[in-house]
Design a protein around this motif. Structure first.
Motif, PDB file in Angstrom:
ATOM      1  N   ALA A  27       0.828  -1.209   0.000  1.00 39.34           N
ATOM      2  CA  ALA A  27       0.000   0.000   0.000  1.00 39.34           C
ATOM      3  C   ALA A  27       0.863   1.260   0.000  1.00 39.34           C
ATOM      4  O   ALA A  27       0.467   2.290  -0.554  1.00 39.34           O
ATOM      5  N   ILE A  28       2.036   1.181   0.601  1.00 37.68           N
ATOM      6  CA  ILE A  28       2.946   2.333   0.649  1.00 37.68           C
ATOM      7  C   ILE A  28       3.719   2.477  -0.655  1.00 37.68           C
ATOM      8  O   ILE A  28       4.112   3.571  -1.036  1.00 37.68           O
ATOM      9  N   GLY A  29       3.939   1.359  -1.356  1.00 35.74           N
ATOM     10  CA  GLY A  29       4.645   1.458  -2.631  1.00 35.74           C
ATOM     11  C   GLY A  29       5.690   0.379  -2.861  1.00 35.74           C
ATOM     12  O   GLY A  29       6.538   0.534  -3.733  1.00 35.74           O
ATOM     13  N   LEU A  30       5.643  -0.714  -2.111  1.00 36.77           N
ATOM     14  CA  LEU A  30       6.573  -1.818  -2.369  1.00 36.77           C
ATOM     15  C   LEU A  30       5.995  -2.649  -3.510  1.00 36.77           C
ATOM     16  O   LEU A  30       4.916  -3.217  -3.401  1.00 36.77           O
ATOM     17  N   ASP A  31       6.717  -2.697  -4.619  1.00 36.96           N
ATOM     18  CA  ASP A  31       6.286  -3.454  -5.789  1.00 36.96           C
ATOM     19  C   ASP A  31       7.114  -4.729  -5.905  1.00 36.96           C
ATOM     20  O   ASP A  31       8.178  -4.850  -5.306  1.00 36.96           O
ATOM     21  N   GLU A  32       6.616  -5.650  -6.714  1.00 33.17           N
ATOM     22  CA  GLU A  32       7.306  -6.922  -6.953  1.00 33.17           C
ATOM     23  C   GLU A  32       7.544  -7.654  -5.632  1.00 33.17           C
ATOM     24  O   GLU A  32       8.535  -8.370  -5.476  1.00 33.17           O
ATOM     25  N   ILE A  51      11.400   4.535   1.475  1.00 27.54           N
ATOM     26  CA  ILE A  51      12.035   3.570   2.387  1.00 27.54           C
ATOM     27  C   ILE A  51      11.772   3.932   3.849  1.00 27.54           C
ATOM     28  O   ILE A  51      11.479   3.055   4.660  1.00 27.54           O
ATOM     29  N   ALA A  52      11.839   5.193   4.197  1.00 32.30           N
ATOM     30  CA  ALA A  52      11.581   5.609   5.582  1.00 32.30           C
ATOM     31  C   ALA A  52      10.162   5.244   6.006  1.00 32.30           C
ATOM     32  O   ALA A  52       9.936   4.818   7.147  1.00 32.30           O
TER      33      ALA A  52
END
Length: 79
Positions: A27-32, A51-52
């Motif tokens: 949801a925060i933006g981690l793909d794959e 990353i933070a």
């Protein structure tokens, strides 16, 4: 110019189910994202500026930058 995506290894604390943590990371933006349940790790790629935020997800113990490793062919010379 857009920054290149950064491969990361997310180590979990074990205080939440890996599926829940992975969902929040995505949801925060981690793909794959790939969940490695046996070792409590989620791998993936994200924008460096996120990353933070990934580190603040409940159940995350650490977020480390992932680096490519090349050990060469099995019959290659040892250097």
């Amino acid at each position: 110019m857009k920054k290149p995506r950064q491969a990361v290894v997310v180590t979990l604390s074990g205080k939440r189910k890996i599926e829940e943590v992975a969902r929040d990371l995505k949801a925060i933006g981690l793909d794959e994202a790939q969940s490695l349940d046996a070792i409590g790790v989620v791998t993936g790629a994200t924008d460096p500026d996120k990353i933070a935020k990934l580190r603040k997800v409940p159940g995350v113990q650490d977020v480390s930058l992932d680096h490519k490793v090349d050990i060469g062919p099995p019959d290659g010379r040892v250097s």
